[in-house]
Design an enzyme around this catalytic site. Sequence first.
Site, PDB file in Angstrom:
ATOM      1  N   GLU A   1       0.760  -1.166   0.008  1.00 35.22           N
ATOM      2  CA  GLU A   1      -0.075   0.213   0.009  1.00 35.22           C
ATOM      3  C   GLU A   1       0.731   1.264  -0.023  1.00 35.22           C
ATOM      4  O   GLU A   1       0.464   2.435   0.754  1.00 35.22           O
ATOM      5  CB  GLU A   1      -1.025   0.091   1.487  1.00 35.22           C
ATOM      6  CG  GLU A   1      -1.887  -1.197   1.348  1.00 35.22           C
ATOM      7  CD  GLU A   1      -2.706  -1.330   2.592  1.00 35.22           C
ATOM      8  OE1 GLU A   1      -3.783  -1.544   2.492  1.00 35.22           O
ATOM      9  OE2 GLU A   1      -2.073  -0.725   3.619  1.00 35.22           O
TER      10      GLU A   1
HETATM   11  C1  TNX Z   1      -4.256  -3.994   5.002  1.00 39.16           C
HETATM   12  S1  TNX Z   1      -2.713  -6.221   4.441  1.00 39.16           S
HETATM   13  C2  TNX Z   1      -3.179  -3.616   5.191  1.00 39.16           C
HETATM   14  C3  TNX Z   1      -2.917  -3.296   6.631  1.00 39.16           C
HETATM   15  C4  TNX Z   1      -4.013  -3.100   7.362  1.00 39.16           C
HETATM   16  C5  TNX Z   1      -5.165  -4.244   7.011  1.00 39.16           C
HETATM   17  C6  TNX Z   1      -6.417  -4.197   7.797  1.00 39.16           C
HETATM   18  C7  TNX Z   1      -1.802  -5.330   4.026  1.00 39.16           C
HETATM   19  C8  TNX Z   1      -0.365  -5.752   3.604  1.00 39.16           C
HETATM   20  N1  TNX Z   1      -1.998  -4.009   4.592  1.00 39.16           N
HETATM   21  O1  TNX Z   1      -1.980  -2.186   6.598  1.00 39.16           O
HETATM   22  O2  TNX Z   1      -3.868  -3.120   8.770  1.00 39.16           O
HETATM   23  O3  TNX Z   1      -5.356  -4.069   5.760  1.00 39.16           O
HETATM   24  O4  TNX Z   1      -7.120  -5.467   7.540  1.00 39.16           O
END
Ligand code: TNX
Length: 524
Positions: A327
């Site tokens: 992300e």
């Molecule tokens: C996505 S999964 C994220 C996290 C969040 C999560 C909450 C991922 C690699 N990144 O930063 O905590 O969703 O479900």
Amino acid sequence: MVIGITSCNDTREEIAMPSLDLSEEHLIPKPTKMVTSNGSFRLDQFTRIVTQGEDERLAEVASFLAGKIDQKAGIRPGVNTQTEDEYDPIILLRQLKDASWANQEAYRLTISRDSLILEVPTAEAAFRGVQTIRQLIPDVSNDTLASHPIWPVAAGTIEDYPNFGFRGSMLDVARHFFSVEDVKKYIDLLAYYKINVLHLHLTDDQGWRIEIKSWPKLTEVGGSTEVGGESGGFFTQDDYKDIVAYATSHFMTIIPEVDMPGHTNAASVSYPFLDGTGKPLKLYEGTRVGFSTFDTRKDTVYAFIDDVVREISALTPGPYFHIGGDESHSTKKDDYIYFVNRVEKIVRKHGKTMVGWDEIAEADVESSSIAQFWADAENATKAVNKGMKVILSPAKKAYLDMQYDTLSKHGLHWAAYIPVDTAYIWNPETYVPNIPKDRILGVEAPLWSETISNIQELEYLAFPRAIGYAELSWSQEENRDWEDFRVRLAHQTPYLDMMDVSYYPSPRIDWVKPPEKSRQILKD
Ligand code: TNX
């Protein structure tokens, strides 16, 4: 029925042991093969544990078992103690290196009237087999067989080995901090179900949780907050070593994660030269993602990362270092690729294999690096095409922070609601099409902590689902069946109660009430 009685409590009696059916035991994960022989092994105050084999950790595993028998039954078998009476019931942990074992965690358990023999290729395998032994010991003793309590263990043989060598969970200690004691309890619970990897998500926008001696403000400043305005916290290097040592004693690998180049607000607030957004920096206690990034074109940023990777790697015996990489919505694509390529070299320089969330497959990563699939099957496929192995953590199936249903007290539901059956009923080997099994390193269930701030809330989301993930990653597909699993899961209550676990009592399971008596016998 008692055959030859001696009256006093501390001499051995001849005892007719009851017939028990090994295949009726509620083992999780379900073993590869079980054959019942309808008798039972006599566990009692005369039982002792003996080890045979050159691996010095075998005796450590034997002591672990002795301690757990004491916790459950209130008797502590001697380990490798001399005894007058060679007929005493014996638990033998025996290393057999030359046999053709399926893999290094395989074990064979042969249970008969006077002996319980665990044969293994390694001490690690002995530790896995010991979890099976723990589960086979009844919760309550049978006090009618002799003048002292006896715990009859169903006789027969078990041959067992894991489907995946990597069976993990992740704990996010960044969004909310969890103490060393909390992490150790999580390790205890996971190890009982043969999980062998704990990935610690140590840094994020809301907090930096591991002391880095060369960059002290990371924890002084970046460790001071967490989601919701609570006070944060961090592991000193000694704390982290303590966790690693505890994991090692449970034959569990710790994977440290420093999430970069996004998810880095706490680091950039501590050392503003790291920041690549150019926006005003302040500590963050919310739950948005994607707003922070390192400056990927500055050499000083890589000098910083080198220190961080070096210090953490030196404290981490396991082979992996997780760089996050998810992300990074505020990092330009070129910059992201440049960053991952450069950080991979740093991780390799410090002797570790790089792991990253599936987005890292967009960079020119080496085939020895590992991608953790969480959202994008295309990225997972890209990784496999680059020769990489993949860890399966599909958010729709394996995210422990997803709510069970609309009534769940904690958790999110952006990926899905994941009731206990949905968590269990899927096949890691075919979930992402066209990934050959030998490219799948294993399965990991991540527990993100935006909505949980203490161990009870952690346990509510993790249990019972983590128990299902343990079976999904250990047991072969032909041995997995929801209807069968839900009955075995229902029988985990005595253990979960003994461990004081605040599990979610899913209405999809007909939970078995633990016998009253076990509550008196069981100790903390
Ligand atoms: C996505 S999964 C994220 C996290 C969040 C999560 C909450 C991922 C690699 N990144 O930063 O905590 O969703 O479900």
